[in-house]
Design an enzyme around this catalytic site. Sequence first.
Site, mmCIF file in Angstrom:
data_model
loop_
_atom_site.group_PDB
_atom_site.id
_atom_site.type_symbol
_atom_site.label_atom_id
_atom_site.label_comp_id
_atom_site.label_asym_id
_atom_site.label_seq_id
_atom_site.Cartn_x
_atom_site.Cartn_y
_atom_site.Cartn_z
ATOM 1 N N LYS A 15 0.828 -1.214 0.000
ATOM 2 C CA LYS A 15 0.000 0.000 0.000
ATOM 3 C C LYS A 15 0.860 1.261 0.000
ATOM 4 O O LYS A 15 0.358 2.375 -0.017
ATOM 5 C CB LYS A 15 -0.922 0.018 1.233
ATOM 6 C CG LYS A 15 -2.010 -1.012 1.182
ATOM 7 C CD LYS A 15 -3.042 -1.035 2.295
ATOM 8 C CE LYS A 15 -2.978 -0.177 3.434
ATOM 9 N NZ LYS A 15 -4.075 -0.371 4.402
ATOM 10 N N LYS A 36 2.589 2.215 2.514
ATOM 11 C CA LYS A 36 2.502 2.786 3.865
ATOM 12 C C LYS A 36 3.617 2.204 4.729
ATOM 13 O O LYS A 36 3.859 1.001 4.720
ATOM 14 C CB LYS A 36 1.149 2.457 4.500
ATOM 15 C CG LYS A 36 -0.012 3.326 3.993
ATOM 16 C CD LYS A 36 -1.156 3.306 4.989
ATOM 17 C CE LYS A 36 -2.152 4.409 4.686
ATOM 18 N NZ LYS A 36 -3.196 4.522 5.730
HETATM 19 N N1 C2G Z 1 -10.554 7.225 8.996
HETATM 20 C C1 C2G Z 1 -11.559 8.124 9.345
HETATM 21 N N2 C2G Z 1 -11.220 9.379 9.706
HETATM 22 C C2 C2G Z 1 -9.928 9.769 9.738
HETATM 23 C C3 C2G Z 1 -8.905 8.863 9.406
HETATM 24 C C4 C2G Z 1 -9.248 7.576 9.034
HETATM 25 O O1 C2G Z 1 -12.754 7.790 9.328
HETATM 26 N N3 C2G Z 1 -9.635 11.058 10.104
HETATM 27 C C5 C2G Z 1 -10.944 5.872 8.586
HETATM 28 C C6 C2G Z 1 -10.522 5.552 7.156
HETATM 29 O O2 C2G Z 1 -11.467 6.081 6.231
HETATM 30 C C7 C2G Z 1 -10.530 4.025 7.178
HETATM 31 C C8 C2G Z 1 -10.120 3.702 8.629
HETATM 32 O O3 C2G Z 1 -10.295 4.918 9.385
HETATM 33 O O4 C2G Z 1 -11.855 3.539 6.944
HETATM 34 C C9 C2G Z 1 -8.676 3.249 8.731
HETATM 35 O O5 C2G Z 1 -7.870 4.242 8.144
HETATM 36 P P1 C2G Z 1 -6.424 3.798 7.585
HETATM 37 O O6 C2G Z 1 -5.707 3.048 8.624
HETATM 38 O O7 C2G Z 1 -5.789 5.004 6.951
HETATM 39 O O8 C2G Z 1 -6.862 2.770 6.456
HETATM 40 P P2 C2G Z 1 -6.350 2.698 4.947
HETATM 41 O O9 C2G Z 1 -4.877 2.818 4.898
HETATM 42 O O10 C2G Z 1 -7.193 3.629 4.197
HETATM 43 O O11 C2G Z 1 -6.631 1.168 4.609
HETATM 44 O O12 C2G Z 1 -8.302 -2.411 2.005
HETATM 45 C C10 C2G Z 1 -8.588 -1.157 2.596
HETATM 46 C C11 C2G Z 1 -7.341 -0.528 3.167
HETATM 47 O O13 C2G Z 1 -6.669 -1.433 4.028
HETATM 48 C C12 C2G Z 1 -7.739 0.739 3.924
#
Ligand code: C2G
Length: 130
Positions: free
Chosen positions: A44, A46
């Site tokens: 990803k 990350k």
């Molecule tokens: N999130 C949120 N508000 C934020 C930050 C994050 O609602 N201020 C939500 C994101 O939209 C996501 C969840 O928290 O639904 C987890 O965020 P991340 O860890 O950044 O997830 P991501 O890297 O987007 O991974 O297959 C899907 C991916 O694994 C999603």
Amino acid sequence: MKKVITYGTFDLLHYGHILLLQRAKELGDYLIVALSTDQFNGLKGKDAYFTYEERKMMLESIKYVDLVIPEENWEQKQKDIIQWEVDTFVMGDDWEGKFDELSDCCTVIYLARTPDISTTSIKSSLQATP
Ligand code: C2G
């Protein structure tokens, strides 16, 4: 029992994550979090501060979370939904529309992201702090 699933890295756990998990749990009785492994985070693009085991332990301590499973690839979602008999798939709306194909096997819901907080912004503000 109504099962809900969501996916993510959940690094440097913050209130945006917690509010997502809280709202996801309100959509059912049992919340599964598919947590990105360190290897999948590499795919990803990350670089998580905490390891998978550290992030898993923190998520498991949250009262809204009932089960944490590994997210190892982009393609596992449909299998997970079928295997765990999930009713609702939930993601923040930064993913709006990206997983609509899953509506063939469950309800797909995108929840509004919490504004003004992100793991990236936490990292950059800490780096800027003298
Ligand atoms: N999130 C949120 N508000 C934020 C930050 C994050 O609602 N201020 C939500 C994101 O939209 C996501 C969840 O928290 O639904 C987890 O965020 P991340 O860890 O950044 O997830 P991501 O890297 O987007 O991974 O297959 C899907 C991916 O694994 C999603």
